[in-house]
Design an enzyme around this catalytic site. Structure first.
Site, short mmCIF file in Angstrom:
data_model
loop_
_atom_site.label_atom_id
_atom_site.label_comp_id
_atom_site.label_asym_id
_atom_site.label_seq_id
_atom_site.Cartn_x
_atom_site.Cartn_y
_atom_site.Cartn_z
CG ASP A 109 3.35 -2.58 -13.40
OD1 ASP A 109 3.82 -1.43 -13.42
OD2 ASP A 109 2.71 -3.04 -12.42
CG ASP A 122 4.53 3.52 -13.30
OD1 ASP A 122 3.52 3.13 -12.67
OD2 ASP A 122 4.85 4.70 -13.38
#
Length: 290
Positions: A210, A212
């Protein structure tokens, strides 16, 4: 020449490795307490392997509850010479996208609730972690990833946070824009420091799941989104691991970077003042110099 034994520490999503000959799960007792799980022993391409799921099978340990000292001690005790750590991470760089791997070479340690050293009162030691990963091992991991067709970035700074919550947006922007970190995770510290104290070569593979919470085009991290990427990353990680025996080989020369001699000048307590009880616990980790 010694004998290579590759130790894999599996992160989120990686709870086993396949293809091992003579595979057997076995508990390794440690004076530092309980390791995260039993260790899976076997051989791959004629090279001895040992696999430890960092969170335990079924993911029962949180980043803060993992007994990092017992994990590293158990691997060392079992004869491991080279440790490859794989872990799920968030990315602070647009070009380091979900599904990419980063072969980390630096860390910033923001953890505060963990035991960070095998040494202490009765036997004090200070090892250098200026260069906390092994370049030789990092090169092999990078080559394995490329051969497997994985998009891999060589070099990067890993911000290790305590967790278990993901970053606030303010923290994410601080780590990205001010501190210039590349990835964020919760498990490589104090693991890398302890591997250095145990004179083990250590390489870290960040498997990006991802962005973040800094990225304006992506929602904040949630477990469902992370798990969706994890399964794909876990399959890539298994492919990477399968290529390592062919690259590292069964025979182990001394590390050209001195990882396996890290304690050479680290012990500072006078021999006559060293505590016998602590020395007994250090038998595997520091037996070479004690």
């Amino acid at each position: 020449m010694g004998e290579t034994m590759i130790g894999i520490i599996g992160g989120s999503g990686v709870y086993d490795i396949d293809g091992l000959e003579g595979a057997e799960w076995r508990r390794v007792e440690s004076p530092w307490g309980e390791a995260s799980d039993e260790i899976l022993f076997g051989t791959l391409g004629g090279v001895k392997m040992a696999f430890l799921p960092r969170h335990g099978r079924g993911h029962v340990q949180s980043p803060s509850s993992i007994n990092y000292r017992a994990n590293i001690d158990a691997l060392k005790r079992a004869g491991v010479t080279d440790v490859i750590s794989v872990s799920a991470c968030g990315s602070f760089r647009e070009e380091m996208a979900p599904g990419d791997f980063v072969v980390v070479d630096q860390f910033i340690d923001r953890t505060f609730a963990r035991e960070k050293s095998f040494f202490g009162p009765g036997c004090v030691a200070h090892v250098s972690v200026a260069h906390p990963t092994c370049p030789r091992l990092g090169a092999a991991v990078t080559e394995a990833a490329k051969a497997e067709g994985i998009r891999v970035h060589r070099g990067g700074t890993y911000l290790c946070m305590e967790g278990p919550q993901f970053s606030s947006q303010a923290e994410s922007l601080l780590y990205r824009e001010v501190w210039k970190c590349d990835v964020v995770g919760m498990t490589n510290m104090p693991e890398a420091k302890l591997a250095r104290e145990a004179e083990l070569c250590y390489a870290s593979v960040a498997m990006i799941t991802d962005y973040d919470s800094w990225h304006p085009g992506h929602d904040a991290v949630d477990v469902a989104a992370v798990v969706a990427v994890l399964s794909g990353n876990a399959e890539k990680a298994r492919g990477l691991v399968r290529r390592l025996p062919g690259l590292l080989g069964p025979e182990r020369a001394p590390c050209p970077h001195g990882c396996d001699r890290a304690l050479e000048h680290a012990l500072i307590t006078a021999p006559a003042q060293r505590a016998p009880a602590l020395l007994a616990k250090l038998d595997a980790v520091a037996g070479r110099v004690l």
